[in-house]
Each structure stands twice: as structure tokens, then as C-alpha cells.
Write a protein that holds these residues in place. Structure first.
Motif, PDB file in Angstrom:
ATOM      1  N   ALA A  88      19.322  42.000  35.975  1.00  0.00           N
ATOM      2  CA  ALA A  88      20.170  41.680  37.499  1.00  0.00           C
ATOM      3  C   ALA A  88      20.760  40.296  37.132  1.00  0.00           C
ATOM      4  O   ALA A  88      21.861  40.077  37.741  1.00  0.00           O
ATOM      5  CB  ALA A  88      19.200  41.989  38.558  1.00  0.00           C
ATOM      6  N   ALA A  89      19.823  39.503  36.727  1.00  0.00           N
ATOM      7  CA  ALA A  89      20.328  37.943  36.842  1.00  0.00           C
ATOM      8  C   ALA A  89      21.558  37.915  35.636  1.00  0.00           C
ATOM      9  O   ALA A  89      22.443  37.023  35.923  1.00  0.00           O
ATOM     10  CB  ALA A  89      19.371  37.242  36.282  1.00  0.00           C
ATOM     11  N   SER A  90      21.320  38.625  34.624  1.00  0.00           N
ATOM     12  CA  SER A  90      22.302  38.665  33.479  1.00  0.00           C
ATOM     13  C   SER A  90      23.739  39.032  34.034  1.00  0.00           C
ATOM     14  O   SER A  90      24.715  38.546  33.973  1.00  0.00           O
ATOM     15  CB  SER A  90      22.033  39.230  32.302  1.00  0.00           C
ATOM     16  OG  SER A  90      22.968  39.310  31.167  1.00  0.00           O
ATOM     17  N   VAL A  91      23.616  40.470  34.612  1.00  0.00           N
ATOM     18  CA  VAL A  91      24.898  40.840  35.335  1.00  0.00           C
ATOM     19  C   VAL A  91      25.571  39.877  36.301  1.00  0.00           C
ATOM     20  O   VAL A  91      26.684  39.929  36.505  1.00  0.00           O
ATOM     21  CB  VAL A  91      24.535  42.216  35.709  1.00  0.00           C
ATOM     22  CG1 VAL A  91      25.855  42.806  36.729  1.00  0.00           C
ATOM     23  CG2 VAL A  91      24.123  43.203  34.825  1.00  0.00           C
ATOM     24  N   ALA A  92      24.479  39.442  37.125  1.00  0.00           N
ATOM     25  CA  ALA A  92      25.041  38.409  38.220  1.00  0.00           C
ATOM     26  C   ALA A  92      25.874  37.417  37.536  1.00  0.00           C
ATOM     27  O   ALA A  92      26.847  36.848  38.084  1.00  0.00           O
ATOM     28  CB  ALA A  92      23.854  38.049  38.972  1.00  0.00           C
ATOM     29  N   LEU A  95      29.014  39.103  35.140  1.00  0.00           N
ATOM     30  CA  LEU A  95      30.025  39.893  35.905  1.00  0.00           C
ATOM     31  C   LEU A  95      30.172  39.260  37.340  1.00  0.00           C
ATOM     32  O   LEU A  95      31.332  39.030  37.810  1.00  0.00           O
ATOM     33  CB  LEU A  95      29.609  41.371  35.719  1.00  0.00           C
ATOM     34  CG  LEU A  95      29.356  41.741  34.329  1.00  0.00           C
ATOM     35  CD1 LEU A  95      28.833  43.369  34.207  1.00  0.00           C
ATOM     36  CD2 LEU A  95      30.604  41.491  33.325  1.00  0.00           C
ATOM     37  N   SER A  96      29.266  39.564  38.258  1.00  0.00           N
ATOM     38  CA  SER A  96      29.165  39.305  39.517  1.00  0.00           C
ATOM     39  C   SER A  96      28.044  39.335  40.247  1.00  0.00           C
ATOM     40  O   SER A  96      27.254  40.621  39.916  1.00  0.00           O
ATOM     41  CB  SER A  96      30.514  39.414  40.550  1.00  0.00           C
ATOM     42  OG  SER A  96      30.193  41.067  40.702  1.00  0.00           O
ATOM     43  N   GLU A  97      27.563  38.752  41.363  1.00  0.00           N
ATOM     44  CA  GLU A  97      26.587  39.387  42.102  1.00  0.00           C
ATOM     45  C   GLU A  97      26.542  40.405  42.913  1.00  0.00           C
ATOM     46  O   GLU A  97      25.607  41.235  42.944  1.00  0.00           O
ATOM     47  CB  GLU A  97      26.220  38.007  42.974  1.00  0.00           C
ATOM     48  CG  GLU A  97      25.811  36.587  42.510  1.00  0.00           C
ATOM     49  CD  GLU A  97      25.403  35.561  43.594  1.00  0.00           C
ATOM     50  OE1 GLU A  97      25.388  35.887  44.766  1.00  0.00           O
ATOM     51  OE2 GLU A  97      24.992  34.376  43.076  1.00  0.00           O
ATOM     52  N   GLU A  98      27.825  40.734  43.349  1.00  0.00           N
ATOM     53  CA  GLU A  98      28.186  41.898  43.894  1.00  0.00           C
ATOM     54  C   GLU A  98      27.876  43.124  42.984  1.00  0.00           C
ATOM     55  O   GLU A  98      27.021  44.061  43.344  1.00  0.00           O
ATOM     56  CB  GLU A  98      29.512  41.904  44.551  1.00  0.00           C
ATOM     57  CG  GLU A  98      29.946  40.892  45.605  1.00  0.00           C
ATOM     58  CD  GLU A  98      29.990  39.535  45.157  1.00  0.00           C
ATOM     59  OE1 GLU A  98      30.102  38.591  45.821  1.00  0.00           O
ATOM     60  OE2 GLU A  98      30.319  39.366  43.724  1.00  0.00           O
ATOM     61  N   LEU A  99      28.458  42.944  41.836  1.00  0.00           N
ATOM     62  CA  LEU A  99      27.906  44.331  40.779  1.00  0.00           C
ATOM     63  C   LEU A  99      26.638  44.346  40.594  1.00  0.00           C
ATOM     64  O   LEU A  99      26.056  45.068  40.425  1.00  0.00           O
ATOM     65  CB  LEU A  99      28.749  43.872  39.671  1.00  0.00           C
ATOM     66  CG  LEU A  99      30.521  44.293  39.453  1.00  0.00           C
ATOM     67  CD1 LEU A  99      31.029  43.788  38.366  1.00  0.00           C
ATOM     68  CD2 LEU A  99      30.468  45.798  39.755  1.00  0.00           C
ATOM     69  N   ALA A 100      25.954  43.148  40.380  1.00  0.00           N
ATOM     70  CA  ALA A 100      24.464  43.114  40.105  1.00  0.00           C
ATOM     71  C   ALA A 100      23.825  43.854  41.322  1.00  0.00           C
ATOM     72  O   ALA A 100      22.975  44.673  40.969  1.00  0.00           O
ATOM     73  CB  ALA A 100      24.115  41.789  39.770  1.00  0.00           C
ATOM     74  N   GLN A 122      36.082  43.330  31.315  1.00  0.00           N
ATOM     75  CA  GLN A 122      37.378  42.969  30.655  1.00  0.00           C
ATOM     76  C   GLN A 122      37.402  41.233  30.896  1.00  0.00           C
ATOM     77  O   GLN A 122      38.024  40.626  29.917  1.00  0.00           O
ATOM     78  CB  GLN A 122      38.477  43.669  31.209  1.00  0.00           C
ATOM     79  CG  GLN A 122      39.714  43.308  30.320  1.00  0.00           C
ATOM     80  CD  GLN A 122      39.661  43.876  29.034  1.00  0.00           C
ATOM     81  OE1 GLN A 122      39.156  44.896  28.644  1.00  0.00           O
ATOM     82  NE2 GLN A 122      40.031  42.753  27.984  1.00  0.00           N
ATOM     83  N   GLN A 123      37.114  40.974  32.346  1.00  0.00           N
ATOM     84  CA  GLN A 123      37.259  39.519  32.481  1.00  0.00           C
ATOM     85  C   GLN A 123      36.622  38.691  31.468  1.00  0.00           C
ATOM     86  O   GLN A 123      36.652  37.756  30.756  1.00  0.00           O
ATOM     87  CB  GLN A 123      37.183  39.139  33.874  1.00  0.00           C
ATOM     88  CG  GLN A 123      38.161  39.729  34.599  1.00  0.00           C
ATOM     89  CD  GLN A 123      37.978  39.417  36.143  1.00  0.00           C
ATOM     90  OE1 GLN A 123      36.771  39.099  36.575  1.00  0.00           O
ATOM     91  NE2 GLN A 123      38.578  39.963  37.034  1.00  0.00           N
ATOM     92  N   ALA A 124      35.094  39.451  31.334  1.00  0.00           N
ATOM     93  CA  ALA A 124      34.353  38.629  30.371  1.00  0.00           C
ATOM     94  C   ALA A 124      34.814  38.570  29.015  1.00  0.00           C
ATOM     95  O   ALA A 124      34.529  37.678  28.264  1.00  0.00           O
ATOM     96  CB  ALA A 124      32.761  39.289  30.498  1.00  0.00           C
ATOM     97  N   ILE A 125      35.557  39.625  28.330  1.00  0.00           N
ATOM     98  CA  ILE A 125      35.931  39.608  27.166  1.00  0.00           C
ATOM     99  C   ILE A 125      37.009  38.735  27.157  1.00  0.00           C
ATOM    100  O   ILE A 125      37.201  37.917  25.922  1.00  0.00           O
ATOM    101  CB  ILE A 125      36.351  41.084  26.997  1.00  0.00           C
ATOM    102  CG1 ILE A 125      35.331  42.194  26.975  1.00  0.00           C
ATOM    103  CG2 ILE A 125      37.111  41.154  25.393  1.00  0.00           C
ATOM    104  CD1 ILE A 125      35.583  43.745  26.852  1.00  0.00           C
ATOM    105  N   ASP A 126      38.014  38.756  28.069  1.00  0.00           N
ATOM    106  CA  ASP A 126      38.877  37.731  27.892  1.00  0.00           C
ATOM    107  C   ASP A 126      38.596  36.464  27.831  1.00  0.00           C
ATOM    108  O   ASP A 126      39.265  35.492  27.158  1.00  0.00           O
ATOM    109  CB  ASP A 126      39.864  38.117  29.196  1.00  0.00           C
ATOM    110  CG  ASP A 126      40.897  39.407  28.989  1.00  0.00           C
ATOM    111  OD1 ASP A 126      40.577  39.940  28.053  1.00  0.00           O
ATOM    112  OD2 ASP A 126      41.180  39.984  29.971  1.00  0.00           O
TER     113      ASP A 126
END
Length: 251
Positions: A88-92, A95-100, A122-126
Motif C-alpha cells: 500500500a505504501a509503495s502504490v501510494a 501512483l497515488s494515495e487514492e489508488l492505494a 503510464q505517468q510513472a513510466i513517462d
């Protein structure tokens, strides 16, 4: 050789840049693999009411997303060394806290969540792609400055190798001029570097305010190029002081 002493900060900086580039490429590829697995995952339309079979099925979709994330993004070789965060912390953070929150608390993996997850991935990739370009430019800059310092140090070694105490006034004056030329070149390169750093700040991805702190936090200085140039300039200033004394005696 003087060049070896003056380029030591640059050697450490280049090693840090090479490591960071390798990590960025690993992360970019990991996010690409994660995105591919998410795209291939079916998402169910949000349903009203409670159905235990449906809930189990939807929850399994979220479980597959988690497995995919852990097996890609959280499995890069440097993950434990650099991040060492739970899912959860990694996703937050990435990517975002909302997605986590959605991926850990929702009952369904529905199309809207899937789309948001793919967009953030995709934003993380870019972001990694942008950083790789910046890191490549930084490495090229370090190599250029290192070569220049080698050349300037060779000029200094040639000047210092002269029997300065035996030189006549005109030879000493010429030596001083050549040392001043080296000093001016150091100042010119340093000014260009300062301008480059200012330009870089305007192009850094969100979350990174200073390239030096991002790349060189583990080095002796977060500004290795400027540090190497400053050290070389101090050395030249010392030689100029000695040359001026000899000129005064020879006058």
C-alpha cells in the motif's frame, strides 16, 4: 598527478549516475510489465447489492493486481535497498494515495479503477523516461568536465614542472598569464554549470526539486562538478600567489 585529485569527486558522481540510470531502467521496465498485466485483466462493472460470489470474484481481481505489482514493481533488484515499503505504501508513493486506498479497500476491480490505474502507471513510466534523459545528459556533462579538468591539469603540471625559482622575469610573467588563463577557464565552466543547474530545475519531474540532492545524496558533495572546479581553482590561486612572489623578487 593533479588531475587525479581534482577528478575524484567526478568519478564518484559518475558511479552514482550509472547506478541511478540502471535503477530507472529497471523501474521503467517493471512498470511497463505491470501495465501489460493490468491491461490483460478483466474488470467487472460496479454492481449494486451484495453477492458473495461476486464479491469473491471481484476481490480476486484486486488480488491479481497486487500480485502483479509485487512481482514487477516491488521485485526490481534494488527495491529493498532503496525503498523497502509494503504494498500500500509503495502504490501510494508511486501512483497515488487514492489508488492505494482503492486497491486495498474496494470490493471490486471495476473499469474506472482499471483506467485510473493504467493512467497513473503510464505517468510513472513517462517520469522514468524523462529522468533517464536528464541522467544521460548529466553523465555526459560529467565526462566533458572531467576531460577538461584533465587537460587543464596537464597544463598546470607542465607549468609547475618548470624550475620556477630559476626563471627570468618574462618567463615568470608568461607563466602567470597561463595560470590566469586556466583560472578563467575554471570560472567560465563553473558559470556554465550554474546556468545548466538552473535550467534543470525547471525541467525536473514532480517530486524532485534539486538534481544534485537526487543523484548525489550519498556522495561527499551534491554539486560534484562545481566542487571539482572550485578545488582546481584554489590550486591555481595558490600557484599564482607563489608566482607573484617570484615576480616581485625578480623585478
Amino acid at each position: 598527478m593533479e588531475s587525479e585529485r581534482h577528478t575524484q569527486p567526478l568519478e564518484a558522481a559518475e558511479a552514482s549516475v550509472r547506478r541511478e540510470r540502471r535503477w530507472l531502467v529497471d523501474e521503467q521496465q517493471a512498470f511497463e510489465q505491470f501495465a501489460k498485466r493490468v491491461r490483460n485483466l478483466d474488470a467487472d462493472r460496479p454492481q449494486s447489492g451484495v453477492d458473495r460470489t461476486l464479491t469473491r470474484r471481484d476481490a480476486s481481481g484486486l488480488r491479481v493486481v497486487r500480485d502483479a505489482y509485487e512481482e514487477t514493481v516491488m521485485s526490481v533488484p534494488h527495491y529493498r535497498e532503496e525503498y523497502d515499503q509494503p504494498y500500500a505504501a509503495s502504490v501510494a508513493g508511486e501512483l497515488s494515495e487514492e489508488l492505494a486506498a482503492a486497491l486495498t479497500n474496494c470490493a471490486q476491480f471495476h473499469p474506472h479503477l482499471k483506467q485510473k490505474l493504467l493512467e497513473a502507471t503510464q505517468q510513472a513510466i513517462d517520469s522514468r523516461e524523462q529522468l533517464i534523459g536528464i541522467v544521460d545528459a548529466e553523465r555526459a556533462a560529467i565526462e566533458t568536465v572531467s576531460d577538461t579538468i584533465d587537460d587543464l591539469s596537464a597544463d598546470i603540471d607542465a607549468l609547475v614542472g618548470q624550475p620556477l625559482d630559476e626563471l627570468e622575469f618574462n618567463a615568470l610573467r608568461l607563466t602567470r598569464e597561463r595560470l590566469r588563463s586556466v583560472r578563467d577557464r575554471c570560472d567560465e565552466i563553473a558559470a556554465d554549470r550554474q546556468a545548466t543547474l538552473q535550467d534543470q530545475r525547471r525541467s525536473l519531474p514532480a517530486g524532485i526539486d534539486d538534481l544534485g540532492e537526487y543523484l548525489y545524496a550519498d556522495c561527499e558533495t551534491t554539486y560534484p562538478v562545481l566542487s571539482a572546479l572550485a578545488e582546481l581553482r584554489r590550486h591555481v590561486d595558490g600557484l599564482l600567489t607563489g608566482t607573484d612572489r617570484r615576480l616581485a623578487r625578480a623585478a
